[in-house]
Write a protein that holds these residues in place. Structure first.
Motif, PDB file in Angstrom:
ATOM      1  N   TYR A 165      28.508   7.813  -2.830  1.00 59.41           N
ATOM      2  CA  TYR A 165      29.959   8.617  -2.458  1.00 59.41           C
ATOM      3  C   TYR A 165      31.028   7.374  -2.945  1.00 59.41           C
ATOM      4  CZ  TYR A 165      26.973  11.734  -0.095  1.00 59.41           C
ATOM      5  OH  TYR A 165      26.052  12.741   0.595  1.00 59.41           O
ATOM      6  N   ILE A 166      30.951   6.534  -2.565  1.00 58.67           N
ATOM      7  CA  ILE A 166      32.064   5.581  -3.047  1.00 58.67           C
ATOM      8  C   ILE A 166      32.252   5.513  -4.771  1.00 58.67           C
ATOM      9  CG2 ILE A 166      32.862   3.123  -3.226  1.00 58.67           C
ATOM     10  CD1 ILE A 166      31.839   2.822  -0.346  1.00 58.67           C
TER      11      ILE A 166
ATOM     12  N   MET B 210      23.500   5.016   0.700  1.00 54.01           N
ATOM     13  CA  MET B 210      24.098   6.342   0.397  1.00 54.01           C
ATOM     14  C   MET B 210      25.418   6.394   0.463  1.00 54.01           C
ATOM     15  SD  MET B 210      22.771   9.153  -0.265  1.00 54.01           S
ATOM     16  CE  MET B 210      23.031  10.913   0.024  1.00 54.01           C
ATOM     17  N   ILE B 211      25.974   5.565   1.147  1.00 56.62           N
ATOM     18  CA  ILE B 211      27.791   5.556   1.149  1.00 56.62           C
ATOM     19  C   ILE B 211      28.024   4.912  -0.144  1.00 56.62           C
ATOM     20  CG2 ILE B 211      27.565   3.326   2.337  1.00 56.62           C
ATOM     21  CD1 ILE B 211      30.050   5.971   3.087  1.00 56.62           C
ATOM     22  N   TRP B 212      27.312   4.191  -0.737  1.00 53.58           N
ATOM     23  CA  TRP B 212      27.946   3.535  -2.081  1.00 53.58           C
ATOM     24  C   TRP B 212      27.837   4.465  -3.107  1.00 53.58           C
ATOM     25  CZ3 TRP B 212      30.294  -0.517  -1.648  1.00 53.58           C
ATOM     26  CH2 TRP B 212      30.170  -1.494  -0.501  1.00 53.58           C
TER      27      TRP B 212
END
Length: 151
Positions: A5-6, A1-3
């Motif tokens: 956003y990045i 999930m963080i990827w």
């Protein structure tokens, strides 16, 4: 999930920079990446897949993007535009790999899809920076020539 956003942060940062400092060709290229990035999740939702199976809709979207980049490269006066269809062709080949090897891990397939947008954005940022530096150099030359003629 963080990827996700990045990726979204990088995409929006590049879009703002190119919109501010770029020329027509770099703007066209980054908007193509942006539109495809928005349409890909929509295509995944419509097709009901999450990279666990081959998605014809996402494949068509990537091949359309390849055709757009290829057309752009063929009519462009710049050489950097040739990198974009090359990277997009690699993305399209991952679809064909998933079609031939249906047991390919979904995370590997997903990573193969998303990775090549980063080099595309890097090429667009470098082309924008080159254009901006060239514009400054020409402006300085024109100012120097105007000063010499004023004497």
């Amino acid at each position: 999930m963080i990827w996700g956003y990045i990726y979204l942060f990088v995409l929006l940062s590049v879009l703002v920079y190119v919109q501010w400092a770029g020329e027509r060709e770099t703007r066209f290229a980054i908007w193509t990446v942006f539109v495809a990035s928005v349409l890909t999740p929509a295509a995944l939702i419509i097709s009901g897949t999450r990279f666990e199976t081959f998605s014809l809709l996402v494949t068509l979207l990537d091949f359309v993007m390849l055709a757009v980049y290829l057309g752009h490269a063929l009519v462009s006066r710049r050489y950097w535009t040739l990198c974009l269809p090359a990277f997009q062709l690699i993305t399209c080949m991952t679809h064909l790999t998933k079609l031939v090897l249906p047991d390919l891990w979904p995370r590997l397939y997903s990573a193969g899809q998303g990775f090549w947008a980063y080099p595309q954005m890097l090429v667009i940022v470098l082309a924008t920076a080159w254009f901006q530096a060239d514009r400054r150099r020409r402006r300085k030359q024109n100012d120097d020539a105007a000063r010499r003629n004023a004497r």
